[in-house]
Scaffold this motif. Structure first.
Motif, PDB file in Angstrom:
ATOM      1  N   LEU A   1       0.548  -1.262   0.429  1.00  0.00           N
ATOM      2  CA  LEU A   1      -0.135  -0.262   0.039  1.00  0.00           C
ATOM      3  C   LEU A   1       0.669   0.944  -0.248  1.00  0.00           C
ATOM      4  O   LEU A   1       0.392   1.971  -0.439  1.00  0.00           O
ATOM      5  CB  LEU A   1      -1.080  -0.147   1.629  1.00  0.00           C
ATOM      6  CG  LEU A   1      -2.582  -1.000   1.141  1.00  0.00           C
ATOM      7  CD1 LEU A   1      -3.245  -1.198   2.392  1.00  0.00           C
ATOM      8  CD2 LEU A   1      -3.020  -0.488  -0.362  1.00  0.00           C
TER       9      LEU A   1
ATOM     10  N   CYS B   1      -7.024  -5.622  -0.134  1.00  0.00           N
ATOM     11  CA  CYS B   1      -6.445  -4.785  -0.462  1.00  0.00           C
ATOM     12  C   CYS B   1      -4.991  -5.410  -1.356  1.00  0.00           C
ATOM     13  O   CYS B   1      -4.496  -4.733  -1.448  1.00  0.00           O
ATOM     14  CB  CYS B   1      -5.397  -4.850   0.478  1.00  0.00           C
ATOM     15  SG  CYS B   1      -6.356  -4.366   2.363  1.00  0.00           S
TER      16      CYS B   1
ATOM     17  N   ARG C   1      -7.639   3.290  -0.621  1.00  0.00           N
ATOM     18  CA  ARG C   1      -6.013   3.233  -0.174  1.00  0.00           C
ATOM     19  C   ARG C   1      -5.851   4.264   1.002  1.00  0.00           C
ATOM     20  O   ARG C   1      -5.157   3.346   1.944  1.00  0.00           O
ATOM     21  CB  ARG C   1      -4.552   4.047  -1.261  1.00  0.00           C
ATOM     22  CG  ARG C   1      -3.497   3.289  -1.121  1.00  0.00           C
ATOM     23  CD  ARG C   1      -2.715   4.399  -1.030  1.00  0.00           C
ATOM     24  NE  ARG C   1      -2.686   5.937  -1.236  1.00  0.00           N
ATOM     25  CZ  ARG C   1      -2.948   6.743  -0.557  1.00  0.00           C
ATOM     26  NH1 ARG C   1      -2.566   7.148   0.355  1.00  0.00           N
ATOM     27  NH2 ARG C   1      -2.511   8.206  -1.726  1.00  0.00           N
TER      28      ARG C   1
ATOM     29  N   TRP D   1       1.597   4.681  -2.865  1.00  0.00           N
ATOM     30  CA  TRP D   1       1.220   5.759  -2.729  1.00  0.00           C
ATOM     31  C   TRP D   1       2.202   6.672  -3.199  1.00  0.00           C
ATOM     32  O   TRP D   1       1.814   7.699  -3.867  1.00  0.00           O
ATOM     33  CB  TRP D   1       0.930   5.566  -0.472  1.00  0.00           C
ATOM     34  CG  TRP D   1       1.796   7.109  -0.200  1.00  0.00           C
ATOM     35  CD1 TRP D   1       0.361   7.910  -0.328  1.00  0.00           C
ATOM     36  CD2 TRP D   1       2.404   8.010  -0.339  1.00  0.00           C
ATOM     37  NE1 TRP D   1       0.544   8.835   0.115  1.00  0.00           N
ATOM     38  CE2 TRP D   1       2.087   9.275   0.641  1.00  0.00           C
ATOM     39  CE3 TRP D   1       3.859   7.354  -0.001  1.00  0.00           C
ATOM     40  CZ2 TRP D   1       2.953   9.623   1.314  1.00  0.00           C
ATOM     41  CZ3 TRP D   1       5.067   9.114   0.500  1.00  0.00           C
ATOM     42  CH2 TRP D   1       4.211  10.214   0.697  1.00  0.00           C
TER      43      TRP D   1
ATOM     44  N   THR E   1      -4.146  -3.200  -4.446  1.00  0.00           N
ATOM     45  CA  THR E   1      -2.692  -2.704  -4.958  1.00  0.00           C
ATOM     46  C   THR E   1      -1.849  -2.979  -5.868  1.00  0.00           C
ATOM     47  O   THR E   1      -1.461  -1.867  -6.834  1.00  0.00           O
ATOM     48  CB  THR E   1      -1.257  -3.057  -3.772  1.00  0.00           C
ATOM     49  OG1 THR E   1      -1.649  -4.227  -3.520  1.00  0.00           O
ATOM     50  CG2 THR E   1      -2.088  -2.048  -2.696  1.00  0.00           C
TER      51      THR E   1
END
Length: 889
Positions: free
Chosen positions: A655, A755, A683, A659, A759
């Motif tokens: 994650l 998650c 996110r 970013w 990603t």
């Protein structure tokens, strides 16, 4: 009683009663655990419940006979069982059910019997049975009954015992008497059936005068009292374990016959004691029985001296029948007690501790009869000597020398290092176990401490150190239990201190546990950053393509480059690629000793190919005796905690990478930026979830629990406390990290999967835009090999950047329109929110119903601003509405 034992007993009872369906054993187990109370047996309570059941029974004589038979066999928990039966007699509903159940089972048994074959033919019920057929049937039934009650030959019994003992002591065969000892019946000292005192013609005693009859009978009695048949009094053959009976000449005068009948029980008792002494003197029956037989032989010698003195008086003509009766009376009580003890030991097939229990109970029951109690006390002291010699070696040195399997502690052959291989290995519990049947009743309360004392010393001995208790004293039998308690307590305290000091100081147990915490509970942050950076590419591969030696080398490098380099036990850390994912591993562990165990263990390792990240775990090399504490069971718990946290850390890193990619992409002005903003928001929510879960597990579960463990280890007084505290630490960590609840774990796993898929999706999108390569190609900030950029080159670069941004924005919009990227992000958002709400709802339910208040901290951290509160309240209201109709029913 453990939960497993209760579960087993309940299932066994349901099976015996043929109860199927319903809610199963779990409901009854919960009720039993909540409502059980200890039952304290007293002589008064045992007698009262026995009388109560006898009054209730249709055949009270049979019940009392069976009770006395079981009591003579020293059956464990007999009084507790009788108390339970007395309570059942008061419950009419239960009695009615049991009667109906017995009737149904009898019908099933009858149906099964009719379908099977029989050993003899029964005439058809339609025709009458003739007298001849009835007599034949009676003979067949009688032969079956006789065969079932035939006593096992002593020679066969000795052979069975000898084979069992030789199997246990393979290197040291048990000594045996030569065969001629058993082949010469005249050596036994008991009656030889079929022989007589003399070959002379016996004068009919009825023809003799009264004085001559008395003289002849006195002579006969003196022979009978030492196990030799007389002319007019002969012994009857024995049937099973019955008492010896005698045949007296019917022509004997009635007055003399009456007195003879009073004296003959002494001869019967002597016969029983003599047979017992000869039988139990054999090595096969153990040292305790041998010592008891030797003590009885000493008393019988005193009896024989008395008989010799009486014979001397008889030769002088000074012994009348009345005088014989007078002289023999004091001995009568002694022989009666000896015969009673011998019969009880025989019936109960007692050896070792069970023999001592029987002797102790008899001694205690004779309170008030000083002569009888003194006699039993003498016998118990003598019989307990070899048992206490074994006990002293065990509690003072940790050695078992028990060739005849008489001691309360039994040794099993187990490999110490197998503890590193088998998850469910129970070396500490199974190497030495208590044999309930061999615990003397006067040591029952101290049995666990006796077991632990020897185990502690034995561990130290197996590490090459010789230990001998400095407070060792000879243990002597006494009716005052406090004497045993004090000696065993002193030995236990010494053994506890020796082993605890050995593990804590010499073997550095706490330091090893702290080392394991560094790696398995991830409290060495810099080490994990180095390690995950080094192994990231390798762990992305399928597990079959990973080279373990490469991972080991990278682990070594990470250890040397971080603060973990100062850990003296870092070389014990190893790599382990597991064949199952975490959920499968947990389900396998939770299924141990359940019905699902076989199905789960025999299942394929996994349907999907595991990646290195999913299969990766650490392992730790633990040597004896630390493997008693850090055993395979404990290491498996550590591994499950590590895999759980390691995967969370991996998701957090992914994650964070998204970013970073998003930071690069934000400089482009996309025409439709709503979905991109939604992706950023999602996110951030995912990152917030993963980081808060990690914070909760590390700082609200593991660290506080670890500090409690360290505090408890400092206060521990023995190794069992250390085991208990360590197991409790791991269990609390697993429970509070949601690893013992498959339902919570599956929801959490789905959240992690969402998650990871998010990603991956974002990374693919970023790569499709090729932002980095385009910007590298267009950037001329640093000039070229010809020098710094000119003003003309700068203007040209700015124009190209604007054109590129426009093209990339259009490309992104086209990608969005063609691939439905906005719908994909919305689907990720929807799935994540649904699973997260489901998790929070389940956590709320478990924290309320099971009083798991620590799990509330997750809810408070994830719902810190009340964002999910309204939805959770709505879900709770729906659940209450669904439950209301069920409660109304």
């Amino acid at each position: 009683m453990s939960e497993f034992r209760i579960h087993h007993d309940v299932n066994e009872l349901l099976s015996l009663l043929h109860v199927h369906g319903g809610e199963g054993a779990e409901v009854y187990i919960d009720l039993l655990q909540k409502n059980r109370t200890p039952y304290v047996t007293t002589a008064v309570s045992a007698h009262s419940v026995k009388v109560k059941i006898a009054e209730f029974s249709r055949t009270p004589e049979d019940f009392l006979k069976k009770y006395d038979e079981l009591k003579s066999k020293n059956t464990r928990h007999l009084d507790s069982l009788v108390y339970l039966l007395s309570k059942l007699t008061e419950d009419k509903e239960t009695l009615q059910y049991l009667q109906q159940n017995a009737k149904e089972r009898a019908e099933l048994a009858a149906n099964a019997a009719t379908s099977g074959s029989t050993n003899f033919s029964i005439p058809s019920s339609t025709s009458k049975i003739s007298l001849q057929e009835l007599e034949e049937l009676r003979k067949q039934l009688g032969s079956v009954t006789a065969n079932s009650s035939v006593q096992q030959p002593l020679e066969l019994t000795r052979k069975i015992l000898r084979d069992k003992q030789n199997k246990k002591n393979s290197g040291q065969p048990i000594p045996v008497f030569p065969s001629w000892v058993y082949e010469r019946p005249a050596l036994i000292g008991d009656f030889l059936i079929g022989t007589s005192l003399s070959t002379d013609t016996t004068v009919p005693i009825g023809t003799l005068p009264l004085a001559s009859q008395e003289s002849m009978i006195v002579e006969d009695l003196l022979y009978v009292l030492i196990g030799v048949d007389g002319r007019y009094i002969t012994a009857q053959p024995l049937i099973g374990r019955q008492n010896r009976a005698f045949s007296v000449d019917p022509n004997l005068d009635l007055s003399i016959k009456e007195l003879v009948t009073r004296i003959l029980p002494v001869a019967a008792s002597y016969s029983a004691v003599t047979r017992f002494i000869e039988e139990k003197s054999s090595f096969e029956y153990g040292q305790v029985n041998h010592a008891l037989a030797a003590a009885m032989r000493t008393l019988i010698k005193e009896y024989m001296i008395l008989i010799t003195q009486l014979e001397h008086l008889q030769r002088q003509g000074l012994l009348s029948l009345q005088k014989l009766w007078f002289y023999i009376q004091p001995t009568m009580r002694t022989l009666e007690i000896l015969a009673s003890l011998a019969t009880s030991v025989d019936k109960g097939e007692c050896m070792g501790g069970s023999t001592l229990s029987l002797l102790h109970d008899k001694t205690f029951n004779y309170t008030g009869d000083s002569q009888a109690q003194e006699l039993c006390l003498y016998l118990t002291k003598a019989a307990s000597v070899p048992y206490f010699e074994i006990l002293e070696k065990w509690i003072y040195r940790g050695i078992i020398n028990d060739p005849y399997s008489e001691f309360m502690v039994e040794e099993h052959e187990l490999q110490k290092e197998k503890i590193q291989e088998d998850y469910n290995d129970k070396y500490w519990d199974q190497r030495y176990t208590v044999v309930q049947q061999q615990i003397p009743s006067f040591l029952q309360k101290m049995a666990d401490k006796i077991l632990s004392t020897g185990k502690y010393l034995n561990v130290v001995r197996e590490c090459g150190r010789d230990v001998t208790c400095p407070v060792a004293k000879e243990v002597i039998y006494t009716l005052k239990e406090r004497a045993y308690v004090e000696q065993i307590e002193k030995a236990y305290n010494y053994a506890s201190k020796v082993l605890l000091d050995f593990l804590m100081e010499e073997k550095e147990l706490v330091a090893h546990l702290r080392s394991i915490k560094h790696y398995f509970l991830m409290d060495q942050g810099d080490f994990f950053v180095h390690f995950m950076d080094l192994t990231e590419e390798e762990l992305k591969k399928p597990v079959d393509d990973i080279i373990t030696t490469r991972l080991e080398a990278l682990l070594e490098l990470a250890l040397r480059m971080s603060t973990a380099n100062t850990d003296p036990f870092k070389d014990d850390l190893k790599i382990d690629l597991m064949p199952h994912d975490l959920i499968t591993q947990l389900l396998r562990v939770l299924a141990i000793e359940t019905k699902q165990e076989k199905a789960i263990i025999n299942a394929d390792p996994t349907e999907l190919t595991l990646s290195g990240l999913e299969a990766f775990s650490f392992d730790y090399i633990v040597k004896w005796p630390l493997s008693l504490i850090i055993n395979r069971k404990a290491l498996t718990r550590y591994q499950m905690l590590f895999r759980h946290m390691f995967y969370c850390k991996h998701v957090e890193r992914q994650l964070c990478n998204v970013w970073i990619s998003n930071k690069t992409a934000k400089q482009f002005s996309l025409h439709s930026a709503k979905w991109f903003a939604g992706a950023f928001t999602l996110r951030q929510r995912m990152l917030n979830f993963v980081q808060n879960i990690q914070y909760y597990m590390m700082f609200e579960v593991m660290e506080p629990t670890w500090h409690i463990l360290e505090k408890n280890l400092k206060l521990a007084s023995n190794i069992d406390d250390v085991l208990s505290h360590h197991t409790s630490f791991l269990d609390n960590c697993l429970k509070d990290c949601m690893l013992t609840n498959p339902e919570l774990l599956k929801i959490f796993s789905k959240l992690m999967s969402v998650c990871v898929m998010f990603t991956n999706c974002m990374q693919r999108f970023t790569q499709s835009m090729k932002l980095d390569s385009e910007m590298d190609r267009l950037t001329l900030e640093h000039g070229t090999m010809l020098g710094p950029p000119t003003e003309e080159e700068r203007a040209e670069e700015t124009a190209k950047k604007k054109l590129t941004n426009k093209l990339l924005a259009e490309h992104a919009d086209n990608l969005h329109l063609t691939s439905g990227f906005e719908a994909t992000i919305n689907k990720f958002d929807s799935n994540f929110s649904t699973h997260l709400l489901d998790l929070l709802d389940k956590l709320s339910v478990y924290s309320t119903n099971d009083c798991e208040h620590s799990m509330l901290n997750i809810i408070y951290r994830l719902d810190f601003n009340g964002f999910y509160t309204e939805r959770l309240e709505h879900m709770s209201a729906e659940r209450s509405q669904k439950a209301a109709p069920l409660l109304a029913r």
